[in-house]
Design a protein around this motif. Structure first.
Motif, PDB file in Angstrom:
ATOM      1  N   MET A 149      58.621  38.090  54.323  1.00 32.55           N
ATOM      2  CA  MET A 149      57.675  37.581  53.337  1.00 32.55           C
ATOM      3  C   MET A 149      56.291  37.463  53.977  1.00 32.55           C
ATOM      4  SD  MET A 149      58.316  36.690  50.200  1.00 32.55           S
ATOM      5  CE  MET A 149      57.415  35.780  48.987  1.00 32.55           C
ATOM      6  N   SER A 150      55.273  37.791  53.233  1.00 32.71           N
ATOM      7  CA  SER A 150      53.900  37.731  53.725  1.00 32.71           C
ATOM      8  C   SER A 150      53.481  36.285  53.948  1.00 32.71           C
ATOM      9  CB  SER A 150      52.970  38.374  52.697  1.00 32.71           C
ATOM     10  OG  SER A 150      51.634  38.109  52.995  1.00 32.71           O
ATOM     11  N   ARG A 151      52.979  35.995  55.125  1.00 25.73           N
ATOM     12  CA  ARG A 151      52.551  34.626  55.414  1.00 25.73           C
ATOM     13  C   ARG A 151      51.347  34.239  54.566  1.00 25.73           C
ATOM     14  NH1 ARG A 151      53.037  33.934  61.952  1.00 25.73           N
ATOM     15  NH2 ARG A 151      55.221  34.512  62.057  1.00 25.73           N
ATOM     16  N   ILE A 152      50.417  35.161  54.399  1.00 27.24           N
ATOM     17  CA  ILE A 152      49.239  34.859  53.591  1.00 27.24           C
ATOM     18  C   ILE A 152      49.609  34.850  52.115  1.00 27.24           C
ATOM     19  CG2 ILE A 152      46.973  35.719  52.884  1.00 27.24           C
ATOM     20  CD1 ILE A 152      46.642  36.737  55.752  1.00 27.24           C
ATOM     21  N   GLY A 153      50.381  35.826  51.670  1.00 29.20           N
ATOM     22  CA  GLY A 153      50.737  35.947  50.262  1.00 29.20           C
ATOM     23  C   GLY A 153      51.524  34.762  49.724  1.00 29.20           C
ATOM     24  N   ARG A 154      52.328  34.119  50.568  1.00 27.48           N
ATOM     25  CA  ARG A 154      53.146  32.988  50.122  1.00 27.48           C
ATOM     26  C   ARG A 154      52.357  31.707  49.931  1.00 27.48           C
ATOM     27  NH1 ARG A 154      57.460  33.382  54.668  1.00 27.48           N
ATOM     28  NH2 ARG A 154      56.026  32.246  55.981  1.00 27.48           N
ATOM     29  N   LYS A 155      51.220  31.580  50.612  1.00 25.31           N
ATOM     30  CA  LYS A 155      50.451  30.337  50.534  1.00 25.31           C
ATOM     31  C   LYS A 155      49.898  30.137  49.132  1.00 25.31           C
ATOM     32  CE  LYS A 155      47.570  29.400  53.932  1.00 25.31           C
ATOM     33  NZ  LYS A 155      46.517  29.611  54.943  1.00 25.31           N
ATOM     34  N   PRO A 156      50.088  28.954  48.555  1.00 22.11           N
ATOM     35  CA  PRO A 156      49.486  28.699  47.239  1.00 22.11           C
ATOM     36  C   PRO A 156      47.974  28.495  47.364  1.00 22.11           C
ATOM     37  CG  PRO A 156      50.648  26.763  48.017  1.00 22.11           C
ATOM     38  CD  PRO A 156      50.890  27.842  49.020  1.00 22.11           C
ATOM     39  N   ILE A 157      47.252  28.800  46.295  1.00 22.99           N
ATOM     40  CA  ILE A 157      45.796  28.642  46.266  1.00 22.99           C
ATOM     41  C   ILE A 157      45.492  27.356  45.522  1.00 22.99           C
ATOM     42  CG2 ILE A 157      43.618  29.670  45.541  1.00 22.99           C
ATOM     43  CD1 ILE A 157      45.319  32.355  45.401  1.00 22.99           C
ATOM     44  N   ASN A 158      44.903  26.383  46.204  1.00 15.82           N
ATOM     45  CA  ASN A 158      44.539  25.122  45.563  1.00 15.82           C
ATOM     46  C   ASN A 158      43.290  25.322  44.712  1.00 15.82           C
ATOM     47  OD1 ASN A 158      46.616  23.565  46.704  1.00 15.82           O
ATOM     48  ND2 ASN A 158      45.460  23.382  48.611  1.00 15.82           N
ATOM     49  N   ILE A 159      43.318  24.777  43.503  1.00 14.48           N
ATOM     50  CA  ILE A 159      42.173  24.876  42.604  1.00 14.48           C
ATOM     51  C   ILE A 159      41.441  23.545  42.656  1.00 14.48           C
ATOM     52  CG2 ILE A 159      41.412  25.292  40.250  1.00 14.48           C
ATOM     53  CD1 ILE A 159      44.131  26.724  39.839  1.00 14.48           C
ATOM     54  N   PRO A 160      40.201  23.509  43.173  1.00 12.17           N
ATOM     55  CA  PRO A 160      39.465  22.249  43.243  1.00 12.17           C
ATOM     56  C   PRO A 160      39.035  21.767  41.851  1.00 12.17           C
ATOM     57  CG  PRO A 160      38.183  24.048  44.193  1.00 12.17           C
ATOM     58  CD  PRO A 160      39.489  24.611  43.790  1.00 12.17           C
ATOM     59  N   ALA A 161      38.653  20.499  41.768  1.00 16.92           N
ATOM     60  CA  ALA A 161      38.188  19.943  40.492  1.00 16.92           C
ATOM     61  C   ALA A 161      36.924  20.669  40.059  1.00 16.92           C
ATOM     62  CB  ALA A 161      37.915  18.454  40.653  1.00 16.92           C
ATOM     63  N   GLY A 162      36.808  20.920  38.763  1.00 13.20           N
ATOM     64  CA  GLY A 162      35.636  21.603  38.229  1.00 13.20           C
ATOM     65  C   GLY A 162      35.775  23.115  38.185  1.00 13.20           C
ATOM     66  N   VAL A 163      36.918  23.640  38.631  1.00 13.40           N
ATOM     67  CA  VAL A 163      37.153  25.084  38.590  1.00 13.40           C
ATOM     68  C   VAL A 163      38.226  25.377  37.553  1.00 13.40           C
ATOM     69  CG1 VAL A 163      37.930  27.089  39.896  1.00 13.40           C
ATOM     70  CG2 VAL A 163      36.489  25.393  40.992  1.00 13.40           C
ATOM     71  N   GLU A 164      37.950  26.339  36.701  1.00 17.54           N
ATOM     72  CA  GLU A 164      38.883  26.701  35.633  1.00 17.54           C
ATOM     73  C   GLU A 164      39.400  28.117  35.894  1.00 17.54           C
ATOM     74  OE1 GLU A 164      38.313  27.862  31.012  1.00 17.54           O
ATOM     75  OE2 GLU A 164      37.303  26.015  31.647  1.00 17.54           O
ATOM     76  N   VAL A 165      40.728  28.262  35.979  1.00 16.79           N
ATOM     77  CA  VAL A 165      41.351  29.561  36.219  1.00 16.79           C
ATOM     78  C   VAL A 165      42.106  29.973  34.961  1.00 16.79           C
ATOM     79  CG1 VAL A 165      42.998  30.844  37.617  1.00 16.79           C
ATOM     80  CG2 VAL A 165      41.569  29.121  38.684  1.00 16.79           C
ATOM     81  N   LYS A 166      41.812  31.193  34.483  1.00 14.50           N
ATOM     82  CA  LYS A 166      42.488  31.709  33.295  1.00 14.50           C
ATOM     83  C   LYS A 166      43.189  33.006  33.693  1.00 14.50           C
ATOM     84  CE  LYS A 166      41.413  33.580  28.873  1.00 14.50           C
ATOM     85  NZ  LYS A 166      40.297  34.259  28.255  1.00 14.50           N
ATOM     86  N   ILE A 167      44.506  33.047  33.477  1.00 12.08           N
ATOM     87  CA  ILE A 167      45.291  34.222  33.853  1.00 12.08           C
ATOM     88  C   ILE A 167      45.796  34.887  32.573  1.00 12.08           C
ATOM     89  CG2 ILE A 167      47.312  35.035  35.115  1.00 12.08           C
ATOM     90  CD1 ILE A 167      46.981  32.419  36.823  1.00 12.08           C
ATOM     91  N   ASP A 168      45.420  36.160  32.402  1.00  7.78           N
ATOM     92  CA  ASP A 168      45.836  36.918  31.221  1.00  7.78           C
ATOM     93  C   ASP A 168      46.507  38.196  31.721  1.00  7.78           C
ATOM     94  OD1 ASP A 168      46.124  37.753  28.585  1.00  7.78           O
ATOM     95  OD2 ASP A 168      44.148  38.726  28.567  1.00  7.78           O
ATOM     96  N   GLY A 169      47.823  38.132  31.954  1.00  4.40           N
ATOM     97  CA  GLY A 169      48.553  39.278  32.506  1.00  4.40           C
ATOM     98  C   GLY A 169      48.142  39.482  33.950  1.00  4.40           C
ATOM     99  N   ASN A 170      47.472  40.612  34.224  1.00  8.88           N
ATOM    100  CA  ASN A 170      47.008  40.857  35.589  1.00  8.88           C
ATOM    101  C   ASN A 170      45.478  40.760  35.701  1.00  8.88           C
ATOM    102  OD1 ASN A 170      46.541  43.182  34.156  1.00  8.88           O
ATOM    103  ND2 ASN A 170      47.091  44.560  35.816  1.00  8.88           N
ATOM    104  N   VAL A 171      44.841  40.105  34.726  1.00  4.36           N
ATOM    105  CA  VAL A 171      43.399  39.855  34.760  1.00  4.36           C
ATOM    106  C   VAL A 171      43.188  38.364  34.997  1.00  4.36           C
ATOM    107  CG1 VAL A 171      41.232  39.947  33.469  1.00  4.36           C
ATOM    108  CG2 VAL A 171      42.913  41.759  33.198  1.00  4.36           C
ATOM    109  N   VAL A 172      42.454  38.046  36.073  1.00  3.67           N
ATOM    110  CA  VAL A 172      42.201  36.652  36.430  1.00  3.67           C
ATOM    111  C   VAL A 172      40.713  36.370  36.267  1.00  3.67           C
ATOM    112  CG1 VAL A 172      42.321  34.932  38.273  1.00  3.67           C
ATOM    113  CG2 VAL A 172      44.130  36.625  38.049  1.00  3.67           C
ATOM    114  N   THR A 173      40.391  35.267  35.571  1.00  6.56           N
ATOM    115  CA  THR A 173      39.017  34.819  35.397  1.00  6.56           C
ATOM    116  C   THR A 173      38.893  33.442  36.021  1.00  6.56           C
ATOM    117  OG1 THR A 173      38.881  36.036  33.323  1.00  6.56           O
ATOM    118  CG2 THR A 173      37.200  34.380  33.711  1.00  6.56           C
ATOM    119  N   VAL A 174      37.944  33.288  36.920  1.00 10.36           N
ATOM    120  CA  VAL A 174      37.705  32.014  37.586  1.00 10.36           C
ATOM    121  C   VAL A 174      36.294  31.561  37.228  1.00 10.36           C
ATOM    122  CG1 VAL A 174      37.633  30.812  39.800  1.00 10.36           C
ATOM    123  CG2 VAL A 174      39.228  32.697  39.478  1.00 10.36           C
ATOM    124  N   LYS A 175      36.201  30.333  36.692  1.00 10.06           N
ATOM    125  CA  LYS A 175      34.919  29.795  36.260  1.00 10.06           C
ATOM    126  C   LYS A 175      34.650  28.516  37.037  1.00 10.06           C
ATOM    127  CE  LYS A 175      32.528  28.812  31.940  1.00 10.06           C
ATOM    128  NZ  LYS A 175      32.704  28.703  30.479  1.00 10.06           N
TER     129      LYS A 175
END
Length: 182
Positions: free
Chosen positions: A1-27
């Motif tokens: 398993m990829s060491r980097i790939g397995r790490k979760p990405i923390n979303i800080p306060a004030g950041v909005e992540v929208k996932i639509d299939g394989n399109v990711v929008t970060v605001k």
């Protein structure tokens, strides 16, 4: 398993992540980034974390796993903190200055070299021999910095030119002394 790939990405306060299939929008506070990823990668949001998973251990999917996670992480960092590249200008008579939205560079040519900032890229010239490039997209900041450096790359004999801050330029000795051959 990829060491980097397995790490979760923390979303800080004030950041909005929208996932639509394989399109990711970060605001975030600095702007919005949208990117389309490979359809093999599964990107999901669980609470305040984004997790990237792969379907199997095929070579291509292993390679894409860490890449996808890093690209999403760079999007989150870009909209919160942003990215910057610093360039140093070395050489007698070489100098840069900001005029409006243009960076005017005197680099030893018979003419001035002018580079304009874009909507995504901001340029600063705090001193006549320093350039700072800011932006929210890491790839565009790096590409723009490379294009500015290309206007006069550092040469190995005197070290003159534009270089990244902290870059080591290997120096050459030059021609042997005059009259050494008899």
């Amino acid at each position: 398993m990829s060491r980097i790939g397995r790490k979760p990405i923390n979303i800080p306060a004030g950041v909005e992540v929208k996932i639509d299939g394989n399109v990711v929008t970060v605001k975030g506070a600095k702007g919005t980034l949208t990117q389309q990823f490979h359809p093999n990668m599964t990107i999901s949001q669980e609470g305040s974390e984004v997790i990237v998973t792969r379907p199997n251990d095929e070579k291509e999917n292993r390679a894409l796993h860490g890449l996808t996670r890093t690209l999403v992480h760079n999007m989150v960092v870009g909209v919160t903190e942003g990215f910057k590249k610093e360039l140093d200008v070395l050489g007698v008579g070489y100098r840069v200055q900001k005029q409006g939205k243009d960076l005017v560079m005197n680099l030893g040519y018979s003419h001035q070299v002018i580079v304009s900032e874009t909507d995504e890229i901001q340029i600063e010239a705090p001193t006549p021999n320093k350039i700072i490039i800011h932006g929210i997209d890491k790839q565009k900041v790096g590409q723009f910095a490379a294009e500015v450096r290309e206007k006069r790359p550092p040469e190995p004999y005197k070290g003159k030119g534009i270089r990244y801050a902290g870059e080591f330029v290997r120096r050459k000795e030059g021609k042997a002394g005059k009259g050494s051959k008899k």
